[in-house]
Design an enzyme around this catalytic site. Sequence first.
Site, PDB file in Angstrom:
ATOM      1  N   THR A  11       0.899  -1.192   0.014  1.00 11.41           N
ATOM      2  CA  THR A  11      -0.013  -0.147  -0.165  1.00 11.41           C
ATOM      3  C   THR A  11       0.867   1.231   0.213  1.00 11.41           C
ATOM      4  OG1 THR A  11      -1.748  -1.396   1.105  1.00 11.41           O
ATOM      5  CG2 THR A  11      -1.950   1.133   1.206  1.00 11.41           C
TER       6      THR A  11
ATOM      7  N   LYS B  91       4.044  -8.754   3.907  1.00 19.16           N
ATOM      8  CA  LYS B  91       2.715  -8.384   3.760  1.00 19.16           C
ATOM      9  C   LYS B  91       1.793  -9.471   3.052  1.00 19.16           C
ATOM     10  CE  LYS B  91       1.175  -4.160   4.041  1.00 19.16           C
ATOM     11  NZ  LYS B  91       0.792  -2.922   3.955  1.00 19.16           N
TER      12      LYS B  91
ATOM     13  N   GLU C  74       2.211  -4.880  17.355  1.00 23.25           N
ATOM     14  CA  GLU C  74       1.976  -3.939  16.511  1.00 23.25           C
ATOM     15  C   GLU C  74       0.470  -3.259  16.451  1.00 23.25           C
ATOM     16  OE1 GLU C  74       2.658  -5.379  12.786  1.00 23.25           O
ATOM     17  OE2 GLU C  74       0.772  -6.930  12.960  1.00 23.25           O
TER      18      GLU C  74
END
Length: 276
Positions: free
Chosen positions: A32, A144, A177
């Site tokens: 992204t 990812k 996270e």
Amino acid sequence: MSEPVILINGQPATTLSVADRGLQYGDGLFETIPFRHGKLEYLDAHIERLLRGCNRLQIDFTDLALLQHELVTLCAQTAEDAVIKIMITRGSGGRGYKPPLDALPQRIIASHPLPDYPTHYSEGVTVQLCSIRLSSNPLLAGIKHLNRLEQVLARNEWSTDAIAEGLMLDYQDRLVEGTMSNLFLVKDEHLLTPNLNESGIEGIMRQRVIELASVLNMPTEITTLNMDDLYQADEVFLTNSLINIWPVTALSGTNKTWSHGTITQRLQKALSTTDN
């Protein structure tokens, strides 16, 4: 905002085969990337992580030059600031976990509206501790990959705009996270961020902040952190490529608060000065 632009293997399209392994098994990766002021930010770092992920998942993706050309094409059709999402799937493969040897990786890139967070950068955000835990998987840690079900379930734990992000622990009660961000703590002017060897995503902005901290002579440690560390921190902030740096000022459901401290402000200033 102009209409979203979607390219699948370089062609305008909005559909993908139901046999695609990205749909069937989450067998793929994504990035992204913010597109601001006519520029794809940190593009090289995003591409490097994408290729690292392909190598980890043994996806034989070799069309990098073509992907980069398609990114240029898509950005030329994107009139405003936007979020550019890249997805690489292994391709179609029918039923069963074993990938076919002749699977052809699929390239999907799309533009989306850039989210607006008018006060988060300066006034800080409230976060929530999520009940969903992150599982340990060193093979998939850092990259990812397309299977983000833990994050999806965690993000579904709140619906109020008063909470901007959720913090996630693993099954050993270690802080890892946020659902969409990396976490930093400041204690005694030392910068601390969780070790991501077993779970979590090695964010592009996380690495950029670590680099900036080195330039600013801020002692930095990648280490194991828990809730006690969070409560004892002098400052807390979150990072990702879209939000840059958000100071955390409160933990929902508790009376714990933090200030938008000087270390966070120095890193925000350094980021805006060097990268814009």
